[in-house]
Scaffold this active site. Structure first.
Site, PDB file in Angstrom:
ATOM      1  N   LYS A  52      -3.864  -0.132   9.896  1.00  0.00           N
ATOM      2  CA  LYS A  52      -4.575  -1.351  10.283  1.00  0.00           C
ATOM      3  C   LYS A  52      -4.473  -1.584  11.793  1.00  0.00           C
ATOM      4  O   LYS A  52      -5.443  -1.986  12.446  1.00  0.00           O
ATOM      5  CB  LYS A  52      -4.022  -2.553   9.501  1.00  0.00           C
ATOM      6  CG  LYS A  52      -4.393  -2.513   8.009  1.00  0.00           C
ATOM      7  CD  LYS A  52      -3.636  -3.534   7.159  1.00  0.00           C
ATOM      8  CE  LYS A  52      -3.950  -3.326   5.665  1.00  0.00           C
ATOM      9  NZ  LYS A  52      -3.230  -4.241   4.766  1.00  0.00           N
ATOM     10  N   GLN A  96       1.862  -8.151   4.587  1.00  0.00           N
ATOM     11  CA  GLN A  96       1.679  -7.024   3.669  1.00  0.00           C
ATOM     12  C   GLN A  96       2.489  -7.241   2.392  1.00  0.00           C
ATOM     13  O   GLN A  96       3.652  -7.631   2.451  1.00  0.00           O
ATOM     14  CB  GLN A  96       2.106  -5.723   4.384  1.00  0.00           C
ATOM     15  CG  GLN A  96       1.799  -4.457   3.621  1.00  0.00           C
ATOM     16  CD  GLN A  96       0.301  -4.126   3.559  1.00  0.00           C
ATOM     17  OE1 GLN A  96      -0.498  -4.607   4.362  1.00  0.00           O
ATOM     18  NE2 GLN A  96      -0.088  -3.317   2.603  1.00  0.00           N
ATOM     19  N   ASP A 119      -6.932 -11.870   4.710  1.00  0.00           N
ATOM     20  CA  ASP A 119      -6.814 -11.177   3.426  1.00  0.00           C
ATOM     21  C   ASP A 119      -7.592 -11.909   2.333  1.00  0.00           C
ATOM     22  O   ASP A 119      -7.860 -11.339   1.273  1.00  0.00           O
ATOM     23  CB  ASP A 119      -5.338 -11.133   2.979  1.00  0.00           C
ATOM     24  CG  ASP A 119      -4.678  -9.789   3.239  1.00  0.00           C
ATOM     25  OD1 ASP A 119      -5.394  -8.778   3.236  1.00  0.00           O
ATOM     26  OD2 ASP A 119      -3.448  -9.780   3.411  1.00  0.00           O
TER      27      ASP A 119
HETATM   28  N1  GUN Z   1      -0.978  -4.465  -0.168  1.00  0.00           N
HETATM   29  C1  GUN Z   1      -1.911  -3.674  -0.751  1.00  0.00           C
HETATM   30  N2  GUN Z   1      -3.146  -4.059  -0.377  1.00  0.00           N
HETATM   31  C2  GUN Z   1      -2.986  -5.128   0.443  1.00  0.00           C
HETATM   32  C3  GUN Z   1      -3.893  -5.947   1.153  1.00  0.00           C
HETATM   33  O1  GUN Z   1      -5.116  -5.812   1.093  1.00  0.00           O
HETATM   34  N3  GUN Z   1      -3.324  -6.934   1.909  1.00  0.00           N
HETATM   35  C4  GUN Z   1      -1.987  -7.126   1.977  1.00  0.00           C
HETATM   36  N4  GUN Z   1      -1.531  -8.141   2.718  1.00  0.00           N
HETATM   37  N5  GUN Z   1      -1.115  -6.373   1.337  1.00  0.00           N
HETATM   38  C5  GUN Z   1      -1.619  -5.370   0.580  1.00  0.00           C
END
Ligand code: GUN
Length: 292
Positions: A52, A96, A119
């Site tokens: 990311k 995350q 998110d």
């Molecule tokens: N863990 C797996 N996919 C995601 C996501 O899209 N966002 C976040 N914050 N954690 C994740």
């Protein structure tokens, strides 16, 4: 069979975002800034968060990675979230997941300012999505919708079976596919671990979206001739022949299923890159909304 190429599509989306960032810069605006909080050192989460950060650099966003020990207290994490909520430099941020067991994920989600919740996990944003109002739609379902849109996959009136009912994929996916939108307008069945006759229901699907995290769960006998198959799974499977010690496996037995499909996503290179591109789209949106 046509491959739904998430890698190529995500590169196109990133190029579009980079163009918009260039325009923002040229007009003296603020460059979008994404922050990510990573708690602990789960291998998969590290990989995702690092990707990311790299994506941000690729499109010209600023990014901040906040790493916290697995032993961090819930109070300390909530305090860091509060700082990000208040920081005018940060347009959007993510925490995350999964989080260590001693931290309540719901409390964390509730602590994030919905205006910075790129998110799309907060109840405010989930509620807005449910009502069809403009909001941040969580990255994976949004990425799948974008892929269907860009490949002009016909979904109206089709039977869409979503396998899995997680809060961040299955449930929003089912909702988005049922809405009066394009893509959308499908007749949706959501199947899960307590569903009887999953195979039979899957066989009746025109569109299958599989998100349960069980490698090669969807086998050829569960797929109708001509179906569209979207594989959301990315499980790390031990593989001694790889330097990393693992390979990524989808929820679909791709090699066996592909012959029956009109469209199918590969793993890797399908939904994964689209998820990452969606987070960038949401961050750009957050910056544009804040700049108003
Ligand atoms: N863990 C797996 N996919 C995601 C996501 O899209 N966002 C976040 N914050 N954690 C994740």
């Amino acid at each position: 069979m046509q491959l739904l190429d998430g890698k190529a599509t995500s590169e196109q989306i990133k190029a579009e975002i980079a163009d918009q960032v260039a325009l923002i810069k040229a007009s003296g605006g603020k460059v979008p800034h994404l922050a990510a909080i990573l708690v602990g050192n789960d291998g998969a989460s590290e990989t995702y968060v690092n990707s990311k950060v790299l994506d941000c650099a690729q499109v010209g966003f600023e990014s901040t990675l906040i790493r916290l020990e697995a032993s961090v207290s819930e109070a300390e994490l909530l305090a860091r979230i509060d700082q990000l909520n208040k920081d005018p430099q940060i347009d959007g941020f993510i925490v995350q997941v999964p989080l260590p067991r001693h931290i309540d994920e719901i409390k964390v989600t509730l602590a994030i300012d919905p205006a910075k919740d790129v998110d799309g996990f907060s109840p405010t944003n989930v509620g807005k999505m449910t009502l069809g109002l403009p909001t941040f739609i969580s990255a994976t379902p949004n990425g799948v919708m974008e892929l269907l849109r860009r490949y002009k996959v016909d979904t109206a009136g089709k039977h869409c079976v979503v396998v899995g009912r997680s809060n961040i994929v299955g449930t929003p996916m089912a909702l988005l596919m049922s809405r009066n939108t394009n893509p959308g307008n499908a007749t949706v069945t959501l199947v899960h671990s307590r569903t009887q006759n999953i195979a039979q229901i899957c066989r009746s699907a025109d569109i299958l979206i599989v998100a349960i995290g069980r490698p090669h769960f969807l086998t050829a006998d569960m797929v109708k001739e001509g179906a569209v198959v979207i594989d959301v799974g990315i499980t790390r499977v031990p593989d001694d022949s790889r330097a990393s010690g693992f390979r990524l496996a989808g929820d679909v037995d791709f090699e066996a299923v592909k012959h029956k499909c009109s469209f199918i996503t590969p793993v890797p290179g399908g939904v994964g890159p689209m998820t990452r591109a969606s987070l960038l789209q949401n961050t750009l949106k957050a910056q544009l909304l804040r700049a108003r």
